[in-house]
Design a protein around this motif. Structure first.
Motif, PDB file in Angstrom:
ATOM      1  N   MET A 122     -13.743 -24.462-130.339  1.00 17.11           N
ATOM      2  CA  MET A 122     -13.102 -23.942-129.085  1.00 17.11           C
ATOM      3  C   MET A 122     -14.302 -23.959-128.127  1.00 17.11           C
ATOM      4  N   LYS A 123     -14.011 -24.452-127.159  1.00 14.43           N
ATOM      5  CA  LYS A 123     -14.979 -24.379-125.947  1.00 14.43           C
ATOM      6  C   LYS A 123     -15.246 -22.979-125.461  1.00 14.43           C
ATOM      7  N   ARG A 124     -16.416 -22.161-125.297  1.00 16.99           N
ATOM      8  CA  ARG A 124     -16.905 -20.989-124.985  1.00 16.99           C
ATOM      9  C   ARG A 124     -16.397 -21.322-123.573  1.00 16.99           C
ATOM     10  N   ILE A 125     -15.877 -19.881-122.937  1.00 16.88           N
ATOM     11  CA  ILE A 125     -15.729 -19.679-121.638  1.00 16.88           C
ATOM     12  C   ILE A 125     -16.686 -18.637-120.927  1.00 16.88           C
ATOM     13  N   ASN A 126     -17.171 -19.078-119.863  1.00 16.33           N
ATOM     14  CA  ASN A 126     -18.075 -18.279-119.340  1.00 16.33           C
ATOM     15  C   ASN A 126     -17.355 -17.310-118.320  1.00 16.33           C
ATOM     16  N   LEU A 127     -17.271 -16.226-118.530  1.00 19.45           N
ATOM     17  CA  LEU A 127     -16.572 -15.173-117.719  1.00 19.45           C
ATOM     18  C   LEU A 127     -17.382 -14.534-116.571  1.00 19.45           C
ATOM     19  N   SER A 128     -18.552 -14.806-116.434  1.00 16.44           N
ATOM     20  CA  SER A 128     -19.553 -14.469-115.264  1.00 16.44           C
ATOM     21  C   SER A 128     -20.351 -15.442-114.808  1.00 16.44           C
ATOM     22  N   ASP A 129     -20.874 -15.308-113.670  1.00 15.35           N
ATOM     23  CA  ASP A 129     -21.870 -16.456-113.401  1.00 15.35           C
ATOM     24  C   ASP A 129     -23.118 -16.202-113.548  1.00 15.35           C
ATOM     25  N   GLY A 130     -23.512 -15.012-114.279  1.00 16.19           N
ATOM     26  CA  GLY A 130     -24.791 -14.618-114.732  1.00 16.19           C
ATOM     27  C   GLY A 130     -25.301 -13.398-113.713  1.00 16.19           C
ATOM     28  N   MET A 131     -24.494 -13.069-112.873  1.00  9.61           N
ATOM     29  CA  MET A 131     -24.743 -11.782-111.926  1.00  9.61           C
ATOM     30  C   MET A 131     -24.961 -10.639-112.878  1.00  9.61           C
ATOM     31  N   PRO A 132     -25.551  -9.445-112.434  1.00  4.27           N
ATOM     32  CA  PRO A 132     -25.564  -8.396-113.029  1.00  4.27           C
ATOM     33  C   PRO A 132     -24.129  -7.835-113.003  1.00  4.27           C
ATOM     34  N   SER A 133     -23.654  -6.901-113.812  1.00  2.99           N
ATOM     35  CA  SER A 133     -22.553  -6.424-113.827  1.00  2.99           C
ATOM     36  C   SER A 133     -22.025  -5.395-112.745  1.00  2.99           C
ATOM     37  N   SER A 134     -23.042  -4.893-111.979  1.00  2.00           N
ATOM     38  CA  SER A 134     -23.184  -4.048-110.799  1.00  2.00           C
ATOM     39  C   SER A 134     -23.697  -4.806-109.527  1.00  2.00           C
ATOM     40  N   PHE A 135     -22.906  -5.064-108.622  1.00  3.42           N
ATOM     41  CA  PHE A 135     -23.572  -5.623-107.482  1.00  3.42           C
ATOM     42  C   PHE A 135     -22.389  -5.040-106.381  1.00  3.42           C
ATOM     43  N   LYS A 136     -22.984  -5.377-105.013  1.00  3.23           N
ATOM     44  CA  LYS A 136     -22.293  -4.956-103.709  1.00  3.23           C
ATOM     45  C   LYS A 136     -21.467  -6.175-103.129  1.00  3.23           C
ATOM     46  N   LYS A 137     -20.559  -5.538-102.452  1.00  2.66           N
ATOM     47  CA  LYS A 137     -19.576  -6.459-101.839  1.00  2.66           C
ATOM     48  C   LYS A 137     -20.124  -7.505-101.075  1.00  2.66           C
ATOM     49  N   ASN A 138     -21.533  -7.113-100.490  1.00  5.20           N
ATOM     50  CA  ASN A 138     -22.141  -8.026 -99.599  1.00  5.20           C
ATOM     51  C   ASN A 138     -22.812  -8.996-100.343  1.00  5.20           C
ATOM     52  N   ASP A 139     -22.981  -8.979-101.678  1.00  2.90           N
ATOM     53  CA  ASP A 139     -23.843  -9.991-102.395  1.00  2.90           C
ATOM     54  C   ASP A 139     -22.690 -11.170-102.879  1.00  2.90           C
ATOM     55  N   LEU A 140     -21.566 -10.816-102.551  1.00  2.00           N
ATOM     56  CA  LEU A 140     -20.313 -11.799-102.742  1.00  2.00           C
ATOM     57  C   LEU A 140     -20.303 -12.841-101.934  1.00  2.00           C
ATOM     58  N   LYS A 141     -19.657 -14.192-102.313  1.00  2.00           N
ATOM     59  CA  LYS A 141     -19.564 -15.081-101.216  1.00  2.00           C
ATOM     60  C   LYS A 141     -18.367 -14.866-100.398  1.00  2.00           C
ATOM     61  N   LEU A 142     -18.440 -15.357 -99.189  1.00  2.00           N
ATOM     62  CA  LEU A 142     -17.524 -14.892 -98.073  1.00  2.00           C
ATOM     63  C   LEU A 142     -15.909 -14.997 -98.526  1.00  2.00           C
ATOM     64  N   GLU A 143     -15.804 -15.996 -99.438  1.00  2.00           N
ATOM     65  CA  GLU A 143     -14.246 -16.161 -99.868  1.00  2.00           C
ATOM     66  C   GLU A 143     -13.909 -14.951-100.757  1.00  2.00           C
ATOM     67  N   THR A 144     -14.910 -14.697-101.580  1.00  2.00           N
ATOM     68  CA  THR A 144     -14.653 -13.554-102.754  1.00  2.00           C
ATOM     69  C   THR A 144     -14.374 -12.276-101.803  1.00  2.00           C
ATOM     70  N   GLN A 145     -15.313 -12.036-100.839  1.00  2.00           N
ATOM     71  CA  GLN A 145     -15.308 -10.584-100.109  1.00  2.00           C
ATOM     72  C   GLN A 145     -13.908 -10.746 -99.435  1.00  2.00           C
ATOM     73  N   GLU A 146     -13.214 -11.877 -98.855  1.00  2.00           N
ATOM     74  CA  GLU A 146     -11.791 -11.995 -98.542  1.00  2.00           C
ATOM     75  C   GLU A 146     -10.769 -11.531 -99.470  1.00  2.00           C
ATOM     76  N   LEU A 147     -11.059 -12.177-100.698  1.00  2.00           N
ATOM     77  CA  LEU A 147     -10.014 -11.839-101.628  1.00  2.00           C
ATOM     78  C   LEU A 147     -10.023 -10.497-101.990  1.00  2.00           C
TER      79      LEU A 147
END
Length: 69
Positions: free
Chosen positions: A1-26
């Motif tokens: 079975m193919k392994r699914i990447n649940l994160s993009d390698g970012m640290p588990s703790s980050f600020k809202k401003n670190d997110l892409k604009l679309e992610t901030q809107e969500l």
């Protein structure tokens, strides 16, 4: 079975401003819906947990279907 990447390698703790604009809107939409729901924090947290679980299962299912084709 193919392994699914649940994160993009970012640290588990980050600020809202670190997110892409679309992610901030969500995030903003989710927060607004949660506040407008009138539910307690505990009930909102339960709903978010269930939604996350269902999204995860959907990703797993689509990944399995893709690997079968």
């Amino acid at each position: 079975m193919k392994r699914i990447n649940l994160s993009d390698g970012m640290p588990s703790s980050f600020k809202k401003n670190d997110l892409k604009l679309e992610t901030q809107e969500l995030v903003n939409k989710l927060q607004k819906e949660c506040v407008n729901s009138g539910l307690s924090y505990v009930e909102i947290n339960k709903a978010l947990h269930i939604a996350d679980e269902e999204l995860y299962k959907s990703v797993i299912n689509s990944s399995c279907q893709t690997s079968l084709n």
